[in-house]
Design a protein around this motif. Structure first.
Motif, short mmCIF file in Angstrom:
data_model
loop_
_atom_site.label_atom_id
_atom_site.label_comp_id
_atom_site.label_asym_id
_atom_site.label_seq_id
_atom_site.Cartn_x
_atom_site.Cartn_y
_atom_site.Cartn_z
N ARG A 121 42.77 -36.93 12.32
CA ARG A 121 41.40 -36.94 11.77
C ARG A 121 40.38 -36.60 12.87
NH1 ARG A 121 38.03 -35.61 8.08
NH2 ARG A 121 36.37 -37.06 7.72
N ILE A 122 40.56 -37.17 14.06
CA ILE A 122 39.66 -36.86 15.18
C ILE A 122 39.73 -35.39 15.53
CG2 ILE A 122 39.29 -37.23 17.67
CD1 ILE A 122 40.20 -40.18 17.16
N CYS B 269 26.07 -32.64 8.31
CA CYS B 269 26.61 -32.39 9.64
C CYS B 269 26.39 -33.61 10.54
CB CYS B 269 25.95 -31.15 10.24
SG CYS B 269 26.69 -30.62 11.79
N SER B 270 25.23 -34.19 10.45
CA SER B 270 24.92 -35.39 11.23
C SER B 270 25.86 -36.54 10.87
CB SER B 270 23.46 -35.80 10.99
OG SER B 270 23.13 -36.92 11.75
N ASP B 271 26.07 -36.75 9.58
CA ASP B 271 26.98 -37.81 9.13
C ASP B 271 28.39 -37.58 9.67
OD1 ASP B 271 24.90 -38.96 7.71
OD2 ASP B 271 25.60 -38.23 5.74
N TYR C 190 28.46 -38.41 13.40
CA TYR C 190 28.50 -39.86 13.65
C TYR C 190 29.85 -40.45 13.25
CZ TYR C 190 23.57 -40.01 14.92
OH TYR C 190 22.37 -39.85 15.56
N ASP C 191 30.46 -39.94 12.21
CA ASP C 191 31.81 -40.37 11.83
C ASP C 191 32.79 -40.08 12.97
OD1 ASP C 191 30.93 -41.22 9.35
OD2 ASP C 191 31.74 -39.49 8.25
N LYS D 147 21.04 -43.81 12.67
CA LYS D 147 21.85 -42.65 12.26
C LYS D 147 21.18 -41.83 11.18
CE LYS D 147 26.27 -44.73 13.45
NZ LYS D 147 27.59 -45.14 12.97
N LYS D 148 20.32 -42.46 10.39
CA LYS D 148 19.64 -41.74 9.31
C LYS D 148 18.69 -40.67 9.85
CE LYS D 148 19.87 -45.75 6.31
NZ LYS D 148 19.11 -46.85 5.73
#
Length: 142
Positions: free
Chosen positions: A13-14, A36-38, A41-42, A100-101
């Motif tokens: 996954r990484i 993309c940001s989410d 951060y994931d 993160k938002k």
């Protein structure tokens, strides 16, 4: 206790996230999207979780060994974990918003890409070393 299958799933996954992000982040406009940001951060969270799990569950048997080679392998991986955590913290402080938002804090896109690619390379190298050296060694002790 985490299984090797679960560790390999995390590694996959990484790797998958870093490959997708590497492609997406080349486009400056995409960097500012929530998706993309989410995803970014994931990725950061998953790397931190993975390192914490490996630190907690993989070294104890190696450190208990009377074989200096085995204890040195554990110490080297532990040292690498500390360094990666420092790099992640510095990277996050520079490029990630506290909330993160709010997305990523990208002022100079080329610099962000350079730092991000260096981070991806470092993490992928670590995953490779875990898979090729650490996991097989720990398996021999069980």
């Amino acid at each position: 206790m985490i299984t090797y299958e679960e560790l390999n799933e995390q590694n996959h996954r990484i790797t998958e996230l870093s490959n997708v992000l590497c492609y997406l982040l080349k486009d400056r406009a995409i960097c500012d999207t929530g998706s993309c940001s989410d995803m970014f951060y994931d990725y950061i969270d998953l790397v931190k979780q993975h390192i914490d799990i490996v630190d907690k569950e993989m070294y104890s048997d190696l450190l208990k060994s009377s074989d200096d080679k085995l204890t040195n392998v554990a110490k080297n991986f532990m040292s690498g974990s500390v360094e990666i955590k420092k790099i992640l913290k510095k990277f996050s402080k520079k490029w990630c918003s506290a909330d993160k938002k709010c997305g990523l804090k990208i002022k100079v896109h080329e610099e962000f890409l350079k730092d991000t690619n260096a981070l991806f390379d470092l993490v992928l190298q670590r995953i490779l070393h875990e898979t090729e050296h650490l996991y097989p060694l720990v398996r021999t002790l069980k």
